[in-house]
Scaffold this motif. Structure first.
Motif: not given
Length: 609
Positions: A508-515
């Motif tokens: 989840s944190a990595l997806i938020a980073f990619l946004r």
């Protein structure tokens, strides 16, 4: 001469092919280096990376003598032009002797020993093998004990010789080193045919399916070796780390024969290559101890090296050379910042003996570029006709299309000509399957791979874009993106990562980073899995079929949950070829079929009582 850009390359070509490449076969290159300095070290093999006294030193004179001894041995076992030596061995001095000796007597067929025995048996038959050389029983890596009985069970009756063993090798028809030693005297065997004669079959096309063998001519191999030596500025004083297996074209030619053609020293980190943890943990001390000047490594290995503090004198080190998968800019910059040494990229494929383009070490590293074409070769970006690469539709600078090439490095095709369609085209063109462009300075860029493209609806997503964005996260060590089957969109992007030591980031944190870093919202991964290790091939490339298999499991489990079916009662099996079977309770069969309708899978769904 020093090559730093396309103008230098064209100046080199103006001298003429024969002047630049006076030795047009591997054997001629080896003979030339041995004649120039017979006592110079050709190979330093680290039997024990922690004990320099155990190193095995092979001079050029030794290598030449033993290779001819192997040729006499093989000829006595029926290896003639049209018959091959099948080589399933770790990268060792004995394997080099078998590789070059086999090319004198007939041709060679290096094979990944980790393939399934039935597939290996098919390769032996397709390659016209007359004898097999396999790494014998040892404490580090023992596939002999299972592989040899399995090959016999598959009906392989050929002589099987053991090399580099430390113990008894049941079923061996002889010990390779002893048999070579018994053939050091006698008349020399002259390789039959010219530089266009068959030198080797190299298998490609994955680990399943019918045998797919690439024909290498002697010129293909010699041209790549000398071209890489020129663009990498290799010289007799170079000590080059080469931990790639010899069944991989990088180990044999891009780093191997290139170094030998220049009279340099190949440093082989033991039977385990770059998986030798003693060597890897002490890499900087090894540089100081052996005067290493160049390290050849895939990006995953570079990432591992970046985690090891520089705690020795590495002043002899000149360059890091890498290839096999895209080179993330962040990784190259981190390596250069840590060591003060440049990183240069290579693009190659088995069908051209390992090299399409190379970044010259005396030119700048250009982000996302894999460098200049090989001397006397041609690289073009092609458009398509009816979905196929079309040599009549050559695109201009900075236009994106399919990368194709022709020249002395390009194979004549596969052993089965019926497989040539779509890859080997009229006019000598080889279609790489990569998507890319050429800039006005002649530098080649790979922007994606046709078969790796994630297709979400009608939208093409380049997985490298996702991977590069993930690698910019300070806690991510490595990343790979693949398509996850989806009944509506066809595929959805997902990714897998490994984290640096002590990191805590989750999906989840990595997806938020990619946004904030992926401009196209449809390319944002739907899910990111954190793994302890990414699946790798024997040469260290990320093996995406394994990740695609995991993505299929995710997709089916998610579809079941959406259909109101408890995932714990869904049995899923995904084969190596990604054929998928699903079994559910009979009462949920119709709902499961509906949930999976439209998924782009070879799918079988059954119910159980």
């Amino acid at each position: 001469m020093t090559i730093s850009g396309i103008a230098d390359l064209e100046q080199l070509e103006a001298r003429g092919f024969e002047a630049v490449f006076p030795h047009s076969t591997p054997w001629d290159l080896l003979k030339h280096s041995a004649a120039r300095a017979p006592d110079a070290t050709a190979i330093r093999f680290l039997r024990d990376a922690g004990d320099p006294a155990a190193d095995r030193i092979v001079s050029y004179g030794d290598l030449l003598r033993d290779s001819m001894g192997a040729a006499r041995l093989f000829r006595g076992l029926g290896v003639v032009p049209g018959r091959s030596v099948a080589l399933m061995a770790q990268h060792t001095p004995s394997a080099h002797v078998a590789l070059w000796g086999g090319q004198i007597a007939g041709h060679v067929c290096p094979i990944n020993p980790l393939l399934k025995p039935a597939h290996i048996a098919g390769l032996l038959k397709a390659a016209g093998a007359a004898v097999v050389v396999i790494t014998g029983v040892n404490d580090e890596i023992d596939y002999w004990s299972n592989l040899v009985p399995a090959l016999r069970a598959e009906g392989v009756t050929l002589p099987i010789l053991a090399c580099d063993g430390d113990a008894d090798c049941p079923g061996a028809d002889g010990i390779f080193e002893d048999l070579v030693a018994g053939n050091l005297a006698g008349p020399e065997i002259a390789p039959e045919g010219d530089e266009h004669a068959l030198a080797a079959y190299y298998h490609t096309g994955g680990t399943t399916g019918a045998p797919k063998l690439v024909r290498h001519s002697r010129l293909n191999e010699a041209h790549v070796a000398r071209s890489c030596a020129l663009l990498h500025d290799l010289a007799p004083q170079d000590v080059v780390v080469n931990g790639f297996p010899l069944f991989h074209v990088a180990g044999a030619f891009v780093y191997g024969l290139s170094t030998l053609s220049a009279g340099g020293t190949l440093l082989i980190p033991g039977r385990l290559g770059m998986r030798n943890q003693t060597f890897m943990r002490s890499i900087w001390q090894q540089v100081e101890r052996h005067g290493i000047t160049i390290v050849g490594a895939v990006p995953t290995v570079l990432a591992a090296l970046n985690g090891i503090p520089v705690n020795a004198d590495i002043s002899t080190l000149r360059w890091f050379l890498t290839g096999g998968s895209p080179l993330p800019t962040e990784l190259a910059e981190a390596t250069e910042s840590k060591t003060g040494r440049g990183v240069r990229n290579i693009l190659g494929m088995t069908e051209c003996a390992g090299a399409i383009a190379v970044e010259p070490v005396h030119g700048p590293r250009t982000p996302l570029s894999c460098g200049l074409r090989m001397p006397f070769s041609e690289v073009a970006i092609l458009g398509e006709t009816a979905g196929d690469a079309d040599p009549d539709k050559r695109l201009g600078a900075d236009q994106t299309g399919i990368i194709a090439l022709r020249g002395p490095n390009v194979s004549a095709g596969y052993s089965d000509p019926q497989r040539n369609a779509g890859t080997f085209l009229p006019g000598g063109w080889l279609v790489s399957g990569d998507i890319g462009k050429l800039d006005t300075a002649g530098r080649l860029y790979v922007t994606g791979r046709a078969k790796d493209i994630i297709i979400r609806g009608a939208h093409n997503i380049d997985p490298q874009m996702i991977e590069d964005a993930l690698l910019a996260h300070p806690e991510v060590e490595n990343a790979a993106a693949v398509g996850m089957p989806d009944a509506y969109a066809g595929e959805l992007p997902v990714a897998f990562v490994t984290l640096r030591s002590g990191a805590q980031a989750d999906g989840s944190a990595l997806i938020a980073f990619l946004r904030e870093r992926i401009d196209d919202p449809v390319a944002l991964p739907k899910r990111i899995g954190v793994l302890e290790a990414l699946p790798l091939t024997p040469v260290g490339k990320i093996f995406k079929p394994t990740l695609r298999r995991e993505a299929i499991l995710w997709a089916i489990a998610a579809a079941a949950e959406e259909a109101g079916i408890d995932a714990s009662v869904v049995d899923i099996e995904v084969s190596e070829s990604l054929d998928t079977s699903v079994e559910v309770p009979a009462a949920t069969l119709d709902a499961m079929k509906q949930a999976l309708t439209g998924m782009p899978l070879a799918l079988t769904i059954t119910g159980r009582e």
